[in-house]
Design a protein around this motif. Structure first.
Motif, short mmCIF file in Angstrom:
data_model
loop_
_atom_site.label_atom_id
_atom_site.label_comp_id
_atom_site.label_asym_id
_atom_site.label_seq_id
_atom_site.Cartn_x
_atom_site.Cartn_y
_atom_site.Cartn_z
N ALA A 61 -4.47 -38.29 124.48
CA ALA A 61 -3.61 -37.06 124.52
C ALA A 61 -3.49 -36.24 125.56
O ALA A 61 -2.59 -35.70 126.22
N PHE A 62 -4.57 -35.97 126.07
CA PHE A 62 -4.75 -34.98 127.40
C PHE A 62 -4.44 -35.64 128.66
O PHE A 62 -3.88 -35.10 129.42
N GLY A 63 -4.54 -37.23 128.74
CA GLY A 63 -4.03 -37.83 129.89
C GLY A 63 -2.71 -37.55 130.02
O GLY A 63 -2.41 -37.31 131.14
N PRO A 64 -1.93 -37.97 129.00
CA PRO A 64 -0.75 -37.77 129.26
C PRO A 64 -0.08 -36.37 129.39
O PRO A 64 0.96 -35.95 130.31
N HIS A 65 -0.97 -35.32 129.10
CA HIS A 65 -0.55 -33.89 129.39
C HIS A 65 -0.79 -33.67 130.68
O HIS A 65 0.08 -33.11 131.55
N ARG A 66 -1.82 -34.28 131.39
CA ARG A 66 -2.22 -34.16 132.54
C ARG A 66 -1.07 -34.63 133.75
O ARG A 66 -0.69 -34.04 134.69
N LEU A 67 -0.60 -35.84 133.41
CA LEU A 67 0.44 -36.42 134.19
C LEU A 67 1.84 -35.72 134.24
O LEU A 67 2.43 -35.57 135.26
N ALA A 68 2.20 -35.43 132.81
CA ALA A 68 3.25 -34.54 132.65
C ALA A 68 3.37 -33.32 133.68
O ALA A 68 4.39 -32.91 134.18
N ARG A 69 2.05 -32.76 133.67
CA ARG A 69 2.16 -31.34 134.25
C ARG A 69 2.19 -31.49 135.92
O ARG A 69 2.60 -30.84 136.82
N ALA A 70 1.50 -32.70 136.16
CA ALA A 70 1.68 -33.07 137.69
C ALA A 70 3.08 -33.58 138.14
O ALA A 70 3.54 -33.19 139.32
N VAL A 71 3.94 -34.06 137.34
CA VAL A 71 4.95 -34.64 137.83
C VAL A 71 6.02 -33.89 137.37
O VAL A 71 7.12 -34.02 138.20
N LEU A 72 6.19 -32.95 136.47
CA LEU A 72 7.32 -32.29 136.06
C LEU A 72 7.92 -31.19 137.22
O LEU A 72 9.10 -31.19 137.30
N PRO A 73 6.90 -30.68 138.04
CA PRO A 73 7.66 -29.68 139.06
C PRO A 73 8.66 -30.79 140.01
O PRO A 73 9.68 -30.00 140.47
N HIS A 74 8.42 -31.60 140.36
CA HIS A 74 9.01 -32.82 141.12
C HIS A 74 10.05 -33.30 140.48
O HIS A 74 11.42 -33.23 141.13
N MET A 75 10.13 -33.31 138.94
CA MET A 75 11.32 -33.98 138.23
C MET A 75 12.20 -32.89 138.21
O MET A 75 13.45 -32.98 138.06
N ARG A 76 11.86 -31.56 137.99
CA ARG A 76 12.74 -30.38 137.78
C ARG A 76 13.46 -30.17 138.97
O ARG A 76 14.44 -29.70 138.98
N GLU A 77 12.81 -30.35 140.04
CA GLU A 77 13.34 -30.20 141.36
C GLU A 77 14.77 -30.91 141.68
O GLU A 77 15.52 -30.81 142.04
N ALA A 78 14.29 -32.13 141.13
CA ALA A 78 15.23 -33.31 141.32
C ALA A 78 16.51 -33.14 140.23
O ALA A 78 17.61 -34.14 140.38
N CYS A 79 16.04 -32.47 139.19
CA CYS A 79 16.92 -32.40 138.10
C CYS A 79 17.13 -33.93 137.55
O CYS A 79 18.26 -34.25 137.24
N ASP A 80 16.17 -34.87 137.38
CA ASP A 80 16.24 -36.21 136.99
C ASP A 80 14.73 -36.61 136.81
O ASP A 80 13.81 -36.15 137.41
N GLY A 81 14.78 -37.51 135.71
CA GLY A 81 13.22 -38.17 135.55
C GLY A 81 13.09 -38.45 134.02
O GLY A 81 13.82 -37.70 133.23
N THR A 82 12.17 -39.41 133.93
CA THR A 82 12.05 -39.81 132.51
C THR A 82 10.26 -39.95 132.34
O THR A 82 9.60 -40.39 133.17
N ILE A 83 9.82 -39.18 131.19
CA ILE A 83 8.30 -39.43 130.91
C ILE A 83 8.30 -40.14 129.63
O ILE A 83 9.10 -39.70 128.68
N VAL A 84 7.77 -41.58 129.55
CA VAL A 84 7.45 -42.50 128.60
C VAL A 84 6.24 -42.08 128.26
O VAL A 84 5.12 -42.78 128.76
N ASN A 85 5.86 -41.88 126.93
CA ASN A 85 4.67 -41.67 126.47
C ASN A 85 4.50 -42.83 125.30
O ASN A 85 5.25 -42.87 124.25
N VAL A 86 3.59 -43.78 125.68
CA VAL A 86 3.29 -44.91 124.64
C VAL A 86 2.47 -44.41 123.46
O VAL A 86 1.44 -44.01 123.62
N SER A 87 3.05 -44.43 122.23
CA SER A 87 2.18 -43.83 121.12
C SER A 87 2.07 -45.27 120.30
O SER A 87 1.68 -46.19 121.16
#
Length: 295
Positions: A125-151
């Motif tokens: 659970a915390f691993g996906p949160h760490r990755l999301a926080r790291a990539v989201l600034p770049h995805m928001r800047e690009a106005c594009d991106g997909t985060i796939v969480n394997v449940s």
């Protein structure tokens, strides 16, 4: 430089033709199973793939196939930041992150130590949160991106003996739902891929975790016997699906312009989703009946 010396890319730029860049993805937990199959599938679709694992040597075959590789323990925040920074430095973008790294801590909750539950959540659970926080600034800047969480199917249907694992996957599902609504306005998609039983080494590790971390009270031997039987069959036998089936769902979700919020994969996952409509008291009785029948 003369016209004859001009490269095709430069000529296109001079003519006002936009050069197409390949899509870029990061896949965690790529050493085997779903992660390995997913990295290979993205590569076959001509993505730039960063296949990661706790030990980079474990993804050497993917490197030989054409993936870029990196050491990544998703519980290490500094490593997470370093991998994302490397991808941005080398590619200038991250189009998709697949949060696949994880393991299953099975066992009745009384027998599973709190430290084991904490480790379960730290990875799953915390691993996906760490990755999301790291990539989201770049995805928001690009106005594009997909985060796939394997449940997992147990993210919606918790079974006796799966409380720690199911809890971590339920957390992934809930955080994904919240994150999806939070980042929609920035053009970022958040997708949950929830497979049923998968024919992979996953259950071998789960069996090892159960043997090494559970402190058996002696009160739940029937539950242990059920898991021992499942392990001896390599998981769930004919009900299992191959890792490539899950990989196809992940790549399809990452490539879709408007992906679904959740993709159940395999017959067990699809039919188990109906269980959420069964009253919990009825489910408890069914579990109790199953324990008596298979004890």
């Amino acid at each position: 430089m003369t016209d004859a010396d001009e490269s095709p890319a430069t000529a296109d730029d001079a003519a006002g033709v936009e050069t197409r860049h390949k899509d870029v993805c990061i896949v965690t937990g790529s050493s085997s199973g779903i992660g390995q199959a997913t990295a290979a599938r993205f590569l076959a679709e001509d993505w730039v793939v960063y296949a990661t694992a706790r030990d980079e040597a474990d993804v050497a075959d993917l490197a030989d196939a054409g993936c870029r590789t990196a050491e990544l323990d998703v519980t290490d925040g500094e490593q997470v930041e370093a991998v994302v920074d490397r991808v941005i430095d080398e590619q200038g973008q991250v189009d998709c992150v697949v949060n696949n790294a994880g393991f299953a801590q099975f066992g009745p909750l009384e027998d599973v130590t709190t430290e084991s539950v904490e480790r379960q959540f730290d990875v799953n659970a915390f691993g996906p949160h760490r990755l999301a926080r790291a990539v989201l600034p770049h995805m928001r800047e690009a106005c594009d991106g997909t985060i796939v969480n394997v449940s997992s199917v147990v993210g919606e249907l918790s079974l006796p003996g799966s409380g720690a694992y199911a809890g971590s996957k339920a957390a992934v599902e809930s955080m994904s739902d919240a994150l999806r609504a939070e980042v929609e306005e920035f053009g970022v998609d958040v997708v949950v891929v929830a497979p049923g039983p998968v024919d992979s080494e996953f259950y071998d590790r789960a069996d090892d975790e159960l043997a090494s971390t559970a402190q058996r009270s002696g009160a739940y031997e029937d539950i242990y016997e059920l898991y021992d039987d499942a392990a001896s069959m390599g998981g769930f036998g004919p009900a299992s699906i191959g890792p490539t089936v899950v990989a196809d769902a992940i790549v399809n979700a990452a490539s879709a312009t408007d992906p679904a919020p959740r993709y159940p994969v395999g017959p067990v996952a699809k039919y188990a989703g109906l269980a959420q409509f069964v009253p919990k008291r009825v489910r408890d009785r069914l579990f109790s009946l199953a324990r008596r029948l298979f004890a």
